[in-house]
Design a protein around this motif. Structure first.
Motif, mmCIF file in Angstrom:
data_model
loop_
_atom_site.group_PDB
_atom_site.id
_atom_site.type_symbol
_atom_site.label_atom_id
_atom_site.label_comp_id
_atom_site.label_asym_id
_atom_site.label_seq_id
_atom_site.Cartn_x
_atom_site.Cartn_y
_atom_site.Cartn_z
ATOM 1 N N HIS A 216 0.825 -1.205 0.000
ATOM 2 C CA HIS A 216 0.000 0.000 0.000
ATOM 3 C C HIS A 216 0.866 1.265 0.000
ATOM 4 O O HIS A 216 0.531 2.250 -0.658
ATOM 5 N N ALA B 130 -2.392 6.734 7.099
ATOM 6 C CA ALA B 130 -3.625 5.979 6.840
ATOM 7 C C ALA B 130 -4.088 5.324 8.127
ATOM 8 O O ALA B 130 -3.330 5.232 9.099
ATOM 9 N N GLU C 251 -8.089 3.463 5.051
ATOM 10 C CA GLU C 251 -8.328 4.797 4.487
ATOM 11 C C GLU C 251 -7.085 5.664 4.643
ATOM 12 O O GLU C 251 -6.540 5.793 5.738
ATOM 13 N N THR C 252 -6.640 6.274 3.528
ATOM 14 C CA THR C 252 -5.588 7.281 3.592
ATOM 15 C C THR C 252 -6.226 8.606 3.966
ATOM 16 O O THR C 252 -7.114 9.094 3.271
ATOM 17 N N HIS D 204 1.713 4.816 8.792
ATOM 18 C CA HIS D 204 2.252 5.812 7.867
ATOM 19 C C HIS D 204 3.629 5.369 7.403
ATOM 20 O O HIS D 204 4.221 4.441 7.951
#
Length: 224
Positions: free
Chosen positions: A116, A126, A140-141, A173
């Motif tokens: 990711h 995220a 979710e970012t 992160h």
């Protein structure tokens, strides 16, 4: 292409047919995907050159699409193929992760998070939102920053967690420098987010930092 180089270019397919995909080297696997070389390079030479330039398959397949297009000898068609393969890998891992019963340890998410975040030049924060049984709701970012920092607003994290009806979450992160060691700022924002989320009964289970080929769990280091 000379007769010898043409025969060499076909060898990976023949090898795969007789021995299976696991018997192939990274160069041979990439050669099968690329199918043809370019001017002055057969497909095996092109594959080896790309792997050397990007330090392996992981580096190549996690490079941004526009960077791949600009590589001499690759071109739009081959670059698009490689980008599509990366996206398929992400989706397979995402589905696999979502189908798992629960997140039981930091190792449960490391592989997916590596894909990711890999290749990002800016720091991104995220959240992996979980339900009451620690099953995944969404990844979710939420924030994007510069090379050195990301501006994180606790209110936005709380708002998103409540909208998803999350019971807990894992912060994550990347460090574009490649070193996953948490900074003092990482430790502070973790505590700030933990305190903010506790006010609405949402637990922060971990904060994972993605470096180059390594993901550090702050929970494993007693920092969450």
């Amino acid at each position: 292409m000379t007769p010898n180089s043409w025969r060499n270019a076909l060898l990976p397919r023949e090898k795969m047919m007789s021995l299976g995909a696991s018997a192939l080297t990274e160069t041979e696997l990439l050669a099968i995907l690329l199918r043809t070389g370019c001017q002055g390079l057969n497909v095996l030479d092109l594959s080896e050159q790309l792997l050397s330039q990007f330090k392996g398959l992981n580096g190549l397949l996690t490079t941004e699409h526009q960077e791949l297009v600009a590589i001499k000898g690759l071109g739009p068609a081959k670059a698009t193929q490689l980008s599509a393969i990366l996206e398929m890998c992400r989706r397979v891992l995402n589905q696999k992760l979502k189908k798992s019963d629960v997140i039981t340890s930091p190792n449960s998410t490391r592989e997916y998070l590596q894909l990711h975040f890999q290749g990002l030049e800016r720091e991104v924060m995220a959240c992996l939102f979980l339900d009451t049984r620690h099953r995944i709701i969404a990844l979710e970012t939420l924030f994007q920053g510069t090379l050195n920092s990301a501006t994180v607003h606790p209110r936005e994290v709380v708002k998103k967690a409540l909208s998803l009806n999350a019971s807990s979450l894992i912060l994550c992160h990347n460090h574009p420098s490649g070193d996953p060691e948490p900074s003092q700022a990482d430790i502070r924002i973790t505590q700030t987010l933990k305190e903010a989320l506790q006010l609405v009964d949402i637990d922060v289970l971990d904060h994972m930092i993605v470096g180059q080929g390594e993901i550090l769990s702050m929970a494993e280091h007693g920092l969450v």
